[in-house]
Design a protein around this motif. Structure first.
Motif, short mmCIF file in Angstrom:
data_model
loop_
_atom_site.label_atom_id
_atom_site.label_comp_id
_atom_site.label_asym_id
_atom_site.label_seq_id
_atom_site.Cartn_x
_atom_site.Cartn_y
_atom_site.Cartn_z
N ALA A 147 -11.05 6.03 12.43
CA ALA A 147 -11.73 6.26 13.59
C ALA A 147 -10.22 7.21 14.02
N ASP A 148 -9.13 6.61 13.94
CA ASP A 148 -8.19 6.73 14.65
C ASP A 148 -7.33 8.47 14.02
N ASN A 149 -7.51 8.20 12.69
CA ASN A 149 -6.71 8.69 11.41
C ASN A 149 -8.10 10.44 11.33
N GLN A 150 -7.47 11.46 10.88
CA GLN A 150 -8.35 12.26 10.35
C GLN A 150 -8.08 12.43 7.80
N TYR A 151 -7.15 11.67 8.27
CA TYR A 151 -7.54 11.40 6.69
C TYR A 151 -6.61 9.62 6.52
N VAL A 152 -7.64 8.84 5.70
CA VAL A 152 -6.87 8.01 5.09
C VAL A 152 -6.89 7.50 4.15
N LEU A 153 -5.79 7.30 3.26
CA LEU A 153 -5.97 6.22 1.43
C LEU A 153 -6.24 4.88 1.49
N VAL A 154 -7.44 4.13 1.50
CA VAL A 154 -6.58 2.89 1.33
C VAL A 154 -6.84 2.27 -0.11
N ASP A 155 -5.17 1.83 -0.52
CA ASP A 155 -5.33 1.12 -1.67
C ASP A 155 -5.59 -0.76 -1.34
N ILE A 156 -6.50 -0.89 -2.88
CA ILE A 156 -7.58 -2.37 -2.61
C ILE A 156 -6.87 -2.87 -3.74
N GLY A 157 -5.94 -4.49 -3.52
CA GLY A 157 -5.64 -4.87 -4.67
C GLY A 157 -4.77 -6.49 -4.92
N SER A 158 -4.31 -6.23 -5.51
CA SER A 158 -3.53 -7.62 -5.60
C SER A 158 -2.40 -7.63 -6.45
N LYS A 159 -1.66 -8.48 -5.61
CA LYS A 159 0.18 -8.65 -6.10
C LYS A 159 0.06 -9.41 -7.70
N LYS A 181 0.19 13.78 7.63
CA LYS A 181 -1.53 13.53 7.86
C LYS A 181 -2.33 13.22 7.04
N LEU A 182 -1.39 12.06 5.99
CA LEU A 182 -2.63 11.38 5.78
C LEU A 182 -2.32 9.52 6.04
N LYS A 183 -2.49 8.59 6.39
CA LYS A 183 -2.18 7.15 6.58
C LYS A 183 -2.40 6.80 5.68
N ILE A 184 -1.82 5.70 4.81
CA ILE A 184 -2.16 4.96 4.28
C ILE A 184 -2.59 3.40 4.42
N ILE A 185 -3.47 2.76 3.97
CA ILE A 185 -3.29 1.12 4.11
C ILE A 185 -3.28 0.52 2.43
N GLU A 186 -2.69 -0.18 2.93
CA GLU A 186 -2.75 -1.43 1.61
C GLU A 186 -3.25 -2.61 1.83
N ILE A 187 -3.88 -3.57 1.01
CA ILE A 187 -4.47 -4.02 1.24
C ILE A 187 -4.86 -4.82 -0.14
N GLU A 188 -4.31 -6.18 0.34
CA GLU A 188 -3.80 -6.93 -1.51
C GLU A 188 -4.97 -8.46 -0.48
N ASP A 198 -15.97 -8.14 3.68
CA ASP A 198 -17.01 -7.35 4.86
C ASP A 198 -17.48 -5.69 3.77
N LEU A 199 -16.69 -4.85 3.71
CA LEU A 199 -16.45 -4.26 2.69
C LEU A 199 -18.09 -3.94 1.90
N LYS A 200 -18.32 -5.23 1.54
CA LYS A 200 -19.12 -5.43 -0.20
C LYS A 200 -18.83 -3.66 -0.83
N THR A 201 -17.84 -3.71 -1.15
CA THR A 201 -17.60 -2.29 -2.18
C THR A 201 -17.28 -2.22 -3.41
N VAL A 202 -16.27 -3.27 -3.55
CA VAL A 202 -15.12 -3.79 -4.35
C VAL A 202 -15.87 -4.37 -5.07
N LYS A 203 -14.92 -3.60 -6.44
CA LYS A 203 -15.71 -4.27 -7.61
C LYS A 203 -14.38 -4.37 -8.27
N VAL A 204 -13.24 -4.08 -8.60
CA VAL A 204 -12.89 -3.90 -9.67
C VAL A 204 -11.35 -3.64 -9.05
N PHE A 205 -9.84 -4.60 -9.25
CA PHE A 205 -8.75 -4.31 -8.17
C PHE A 205 -8.17 -3.01 -10.03
#
Length: 237
Positions: A147-159, A181-188, A198-205
């Motif tokens: 909500a706070d950023n116009q563009y957000v790139l989310v990286d969902i994975g595992s170390k 300009k682009l907010k990047i979130i890294e979720i491991e 909770d996202l219920k949309t991840v199928k692979v890393f």
């Protein structure tokens, strides 16, 4: 009429082929819903987490036992299994699961199922799991970032995911080019498993999602050509 008979014949052949394959000791990669359904149909399902012990300690499918071909007590674990009952295997991707399933098939196990997408698919699909930590990022915080950023790139994975490590260097190039300009979130998985669930949309890393004003521009199951896709998407929006 002929088409119907032919279609029924093909379906029957495929069914018999599958049964014959399993009767000889075989394995099959199946999607989450089928994997989950088969597990639920078993009174005492034989679930194997083929990842490392450190990965297993952080999170795993409830009821799973942890071992793979490199485990010191491998033979002991295999001996404890019932080869006449289905075995369900998962890891991060398919490598360790595949090696284990191949060995079990050679040993005469009739049904060995590998979860397509591994632990990412299970947790990302919102199925019940054990975790020994509280997520670093909550779904509420995730939505606030969108909500706070116009563009957000989310990286969902595992170390522990090899491809996920490749993503990191690409993200640095993207971050350098687009700056604020682009907010990047890294979720491991090892830090924030619950938000992935909770996202219920991840199928692979890895899973990569690009948002504009809270709406998804693209979602990539796997790395693909991430840099090019981001460049095209931002140029068009």
């Amino acid at each position: 009429m002929k088409n119907k008979i032919l279609k029924n014949g093909i379906i029957t052949f495929m069914l018999l082929f599958t049964i014959a394959g399993f009767s000889q000791g075989n394995s099959a990669n199946i999607l989450l819903d089928a994997f989950y359904s088969k597990i639920k149909s078993q009174k005492n399902p034989q679930i194997i987490d083929a990842r490392g012990s450190d990965e297993f300690a952080l999170n795993h499918i409830e009821g799973a036992v942890n071992f793979n071909l490199k485990s010191e007590d491998y033979e002991k674990h295999v001996a404890a299994l019932n080869p006449s009952q289905p075995v369900f295997i998962y890891s991060i991707a398919a490598y360790r699961s595949g090696l284990l399933s191949t060995d079990l098939a050679k040993r005469g196990f009739n049904e060995v199922y590998i979860l397509e997408g591994g632990i990412a698919s299970w947790i990302g699909g919102g199925k019940p799991f054990y975790s020994n930590l509280k997520s670093k990022l909550s779904i509420a915080e995730y939505k606030k970032i969108l909500a706070d950023n116009q563009y957000v790139l989310v990286d969902i994975g595992s170390k522990y995911c090899a491809t996920c490590k490749t993503v990191k260097t690409i993200l640095e190039d993207i971050r350098s080019q687009y700056g604020k300009k682009l907010k990047i979130i890294e979720i491991e998985l090892e830090e924030s498993p619950q938000v992935i669930a909770d996202l219920k949309t991840v199928k692979v890393f890895p899973t990569l999602i690009l948002y504009q004003n809270g709406k998804i521009i693209f979602k990539k199951d796997g790395l693909g050509n991430l840099k090019s896709d981001v460049d095209v998407a931002l140029a068009q929006n």
